[in-house]
Design a protein around this motif. Structure first.
Motif, short mmCIF file in Angstrom:
data_model
loop_
_atom_site.label_atom_id
_atom_site.label_comp_id
_atom_site.label_asym_id
_atom_site.label_seq_id
_atom_site.Cartn_x
_atom_site.Cartn_y
_atom_site.Cartn_z
N ALA A 108 -1.37 -6.65 -5.41
CA ALA A 108 -2.15 -6.14 -4.29
C ALA A 108 -3.45 -6.91 -4.07
O ALA A 108 -3.79 -7.24 -2.92
N ALA A 109 -4.19 -7.19 -5.11
CA ALA A 109 -5.51 -7.82 -4.95
C ALA A 109 -5.42 -9.22 -4.33
O ALA A 109 -6.07 -9.48 -3.32
N ILE A 155 -1.66 -3.94 -9.18
CA ILE A 155 -2.95 -4.55 -8.88
C ILE A 155 -2.83 -6.08 -8.84
O ILE A 155 -3.43 -6.74 -7.99
N VAL A 206 -9.28 -2.30 -2.48
CA VAL A 206 -8.86 -2.91 -3.75
C VAL A 206 -9.66 -2.32 -4.91
O VAL A 206 -9.12 -2.03 -5.98
N LEU A 209 -6.91 0.39 2.12
CA LEU A 209 -6.36 -0.95 2.23
C LEU A 209 -5.32 -1.03 3.35
O LEU A 209 -5.27 -2.02 4.09
N ALA A 258 -4.17 -8.99 -0.69
CA ALA A 258 -5.18 -8.45 0.21
C ALA A 258 -6.23 -9.50 0.55
O ALA A 258 -6.59 -9.68 1.72
N SER A 288 0.84 -1.20 0.00
CA SER A 288 0.00 0.00 0.00
C SER A 288 0.87 1.25 0.00
O SER A 288 0.58 2.22 -0.70
N CYS A 334 2.19 1.80 -3.44
CA CYS A 334 1.17 2.44 -4.29
C CYS A 334 1.14 3.95 -4.05
O CYS A 334 1.07 4.74 -5.00
#
Length: 123
Positions: free
Chosen positions: A55-56, A52, A84, A109, A59, A18, A21
């Motif tokens: 991260a997705a 992404i 997300v 997030l 998460a 995060s 990002c």
């Protein structure tokens, strides 16, 4: 490492992502103003896809795990999925909304992972 340390490592990694990002969205454009080659890299669409793509799943895996047989609260999962979703909106949404959506998604997030980390530590 016991399972609590493994889960903490997942949330710590997710919080770091995060932060990456946020750095990508806020700091790289400043560097790009000074170094045009870095600016081209900062705006490359593949960078968003890669972020992404990491991260997705991270998460979902980190937030949706049971701790001592208990599932996470629905509010925690909703916060994570909203984060997300905002990151995806920033990456793939209309031009002009990317900075606000990415910053909001990364912060949301990050808060979800912090909450999950505290939940695990309390278990």
């Amino acid at each position: 490492m016991d399972s609590r340390e493994n889960l903490s490592l997942l949330d710590g990694s997710a919080m770091g992502l995060s932060g990456l990002c946020l750095a990508h969205c806020l700091i790289l454009p400043l560097i790009g103003a000074a170094l045009p080659a870095a600016g081209a890299w900062a705006r490359a669409p593949w960078v968003h896809v890669v972020l992404i793509a990491f991260a997705a799943p991270l998460a979902v895996f980190a937030l949706a795990r049971r701790v001592h047989g208990r599932w996470p609260p629905t509010r925690l999962l909703a916060l994570g999925f909203a984060g997300v979703g905002l990151l995806a909106w920033g990456a793939f949404g209309p031009e002009g909304s990317e900075v606000a959506a990415t910053v909001a998604g990364a912060a949301t997030l990050g808060v979800a992972h912090l909450w999950n980390w505290r939940r695990i530590q309390a278990a």
